[in-house]
Design a protein around this motif. Structure first.
Motif, PDB file in Angstrom:
ATOM      1  N   THR A  49       0.826  -1.202   0.000  1.00  0.00           N
ATOM      2  CA  THR A  49       0.000   0.000   0.000  1.00  0.00           C
ATOM      3  C   THR A  49       0.865   1.259   0.000  1.00  0.00           C
ATOM      4  O   THR A  49       0.609   2.201  -0.751  1.00  0.00           O
ATOM      5  N   VAL A  50       1.891   1.279   0.841  1.00  0.00           N
ATOM      6  CA  VAL A  50       2.790   2.434   0.871  1.00  0.00           C
ATOM      7  C   VAL A  50       3.441   2.625  -0.487  1.00  0.00           C
ATOM      8  O   VAL A  50       3.535   3.758  -0.995  1.00  0.00           O
ATOM      9  N   HIS A  51       3.880   1.535  -1.090  1.00  0.00           N
ATOM     10  CA  HIS A  51       4.523   1.628  -2.407  1.00  0.00           C
ATOM     11  C   HIS A  51       3.549   2.163  -3.454  1.00  0.00           C
ATOM     12  O   HIS A  51       3.937   2.964  -4.323  1.00  0.00           O
ATOM     13  N   ALA A  52       2.287   1.746  -3.366  1.00  0.00           N
ATOM     14  CA  ALA A  52       1.298   2.239  -4.325  1.00  0.00           C
ATOM     15  C   ALA A  52       1.000   3.722  -4.110  1.00  0.00           C
ATOM     16  O   ALA A  52       0.806   4.476  -5.067  1.00  0.00           O
ATOM     17  N   LEU A  53       0.972   4.141  -2.836  1.00  0.00           N
ATOM     18  CA  LEU A  53       0.691   5.538  -2.528  1.00  0.00           C
ATOM     19  C   LEU A  53       1.834   6.458  -2.937  1.00  0.00           C
ATOM     20  O   LEU A  53       1.609   7.552  -3.452  1.00  0.00           O
ATOM     21  N   ARG A  54       3.059   6.011  -2.671  1.00  0.00           N
ATOM     22  CA  ARG A  54       4.243   6.805  -2.972  1.00  0.00           C
ATOM     23  C   ARG A  54       5.320   5.900  -3.534  1.00  0.00           C
ATOM     24  O   ARG A  54       6.202   5.424  -2.825  1.00  0.00           O
ATOM     25  N   PRO A  55       5.273   5.640  -4.844  1.00  0.00           N
ATOM     26  CA  PRO A  55       6.250   4.732  -5.451  1.00  0.00           C
ATOM     27  C   PRO A  55       7.702   5.181  -5.292  1.00  0.00           C
ATOM     28  O   PRO A  55       8.617   4.371  -5.435  1.00  0.00           O
ATOM     29  N   ASP A  56       7.914   6.462  -4.979  1.00  0.00           N
ATOM     30  CA  ASP A  56       9.287   6.949  -4.825  1.00  0.00           C
ATOM     31  C   ASP A  56       9.883   6.600  -3.465  1.00  0.00           C
ATOM     32  O   ASP A  56      11.107   6.656  -3.290  1.00  0.00           O
ATOM     33  N   LEU A  57       9.056   6.229  -2.491  1.00  0.00           N
ATOM     34  CA  LEU A  57       9.564   5.925  -1.160  1.00  0.00           C
ATOM     35  C   LEU A  57      10.348   4.616  -1.137  1.00  0.00           C
ATOM     36  O   LEU A  57       9.978   3.645  -1.810  1.00  0.00           O
ATOM     37  N   THR A  58      11.402   4.584  -0.342  1.00  0.00           N
ATOM     38  CA  THR A  58      12.119   3.344  -0.078  1.00  0.00           C
ATOM     39  C   THR A  58      11.361   2.581   0.999  1.00  0.00           C
ATOM     40  O   THR A  58      11.013   3.143   2.035  1.00  0.00           O
ATOM     41  N   THR A  59      11.100   1.291   0.752  1.00  0.00           N
ATOM     42  CA  THR A  59      10.334   0.484   1.690  1.00  0.00           C
ATOM     43  C   THR A  59      11.119  -0.763   2.074  1.00  0.00           C
ATOM     44  O   THR A  59      12.061  -1.169   1.397  1.00  0.00           O
ATOM     45  N   ALA A  60      10.693  -1.356   3.202  1.00  0.00           N
ATOM     46  CA  ALA A  60      11.350  -2.564   3.700  1.00  0.00           C
ATOM     47  C   ALA A  60      10.301  -3.502   4.272  1.00  0.00           C
ATOM     48  O   ALA A  60       9.377  -3.068   4.974  1.00  0.00           O
TER      49      ALA A  60
END
Length: 322
Positions: free
Chosen positions: A226-237
């Motif tokens: 969900t975070v990736h879909a909301l802000r694809p530019d964010l680095t996630t783990a």
């Protein structure tokens, strides 16, 4: 008796001095070029970490040592997830801080680890009839009344549970970076949107923060999707240790796989590194929670990119050879 030097002697001396100056300047220029261009050949690079070589806004490499993250702040020395723990990490020279985010009954995001307030605050004394003292059952104003420091030590009496906004503002003041964990997202539908909103309001979603100073993680894969879909530019783990065969599915939406240190091997770390994440960089590994120096060195030998620890100074010194 003073003897005046000949013109030829003066010319030879001047030429020698000029040659020495030229050689000195050449050496200084070469040294500056080496320091500006990163580590020497053969030094392992860690390109996926925001601000690392190969990432936008790259920072100088740290000779291949894993990045150290202060778990819930410097939580071995100050009450976890408080501003005091953030400041203690800053005093130790630790740039990266990890925290946990949950939501109050009235929709405020607060920085606290447990589902309940009982262990790390005096909620049982202040609100004796509110068992089991779940974070989600209290308003932000009620939580702001609680003492989140006395349980750790008398010197921290009066420390409060910070809101996420307060926490972000303190990190900004200190110039620190954040590994933000969305805690128990199944209990808080829509917390991903709330988190992105607060990050935006606090000025943490500009390019400088997104590429250099922020990673969002969770144990829930759906939350990270969900975070990736909301802000694809964010680095996630993703927090966990997926089987090697499952790793390619995670590479579609996360940049890092962050496992418990006791469940990984060099082969598993290599398998993660073999994959490319959604930003076109190698997937990376941050192991948690490592407080033993020998274990930290072993993690570094396995090739992990980061180590999450309650004792960030001890682990930093172990992996950098200080």
């Amino acid at each position: 008796m003073y003897v005046r030097p000949s013109r030829r002697s003066l010319s030879l001396a001047a030429a020698t001095a000029l040659l020495g100056l030229a050689l000195t300047l050449a050496g200084a220029t070469a040294s500056l070029a080496r320091s500006s261009s990163g580590p020497a050949a053969g030094t392992p690079a860690r390109p996926g970490l925001p601000g690392a070589p190969g990432a936008p806004g790259a920072l100088p490499a740290r000779l291949g040592a894993p990045t150290v993250f202060a778990h819930r702040g410097a939580s071995a020395y100050a009450p976890e997830n408080t501003l005091a723990a953030v400041d203690h990490a800053d005093g130790l020279g630790i740039e990266w801080v990890e925290n946990d985010v949950q939501r109050t009954r009235d929709g405020e995001l607060v920085v606290v680890h447990d589902e309940t307030l009982a262990r790390t605050t005096d909620a049982e004394q202040v609100f004796p009839d509110r068992s089991p003292w779940r974070v989600a059952d209290f308003t932000a104003a009620e939580i702001a009344r609680l003492d989140a420091g006395s349980w750790f030590g008398a010197g921290f009496a009066g420390a409060r549970v910070p809101t996420l906004r307060e926490y972000l503002d303190r990190l900004e003041l200190n110039g620190q970076r954040l590994l933000l964990e969305i805690k128990l997202p199944a209990l808080y539908p829509g917390i991903e949107q709330d988190t992105v909103r607060v990050l935006e309001e606090a000025g943490w979603l500009d390019r400088r923060h997104v590429t250099r100073r922020l990673v969002v993680q969770s144990f829930a894969a759906d939350s990270i999707r969900t975070v990736h879909a909301l802000r694809p530019d964010l680095t996630t783990a993703f927090l966990g240790t997926p089987a090697v065969a499952e790793l390619p599915a995670y590479a579609a939406f996360t940049d890092r796989i962050n496992p418990w240190y006791g469940g990984i091997s060099a082969e598993w770390v290599a398998a993660v590194h073999d994959l490319t994440g959604p930003h076109g960089r190698r997937l990376e590994v941050d192991a948690w929670t490592v407080d033993n120096a020998d274990v930290a060195v072993r993690m570094a030998d396995l090739g992990v990119d980061g180590i999450i620890t309650n004792r960030p100074d001890r682990i930093r010194d172990a992996v950098t050879g200080r």
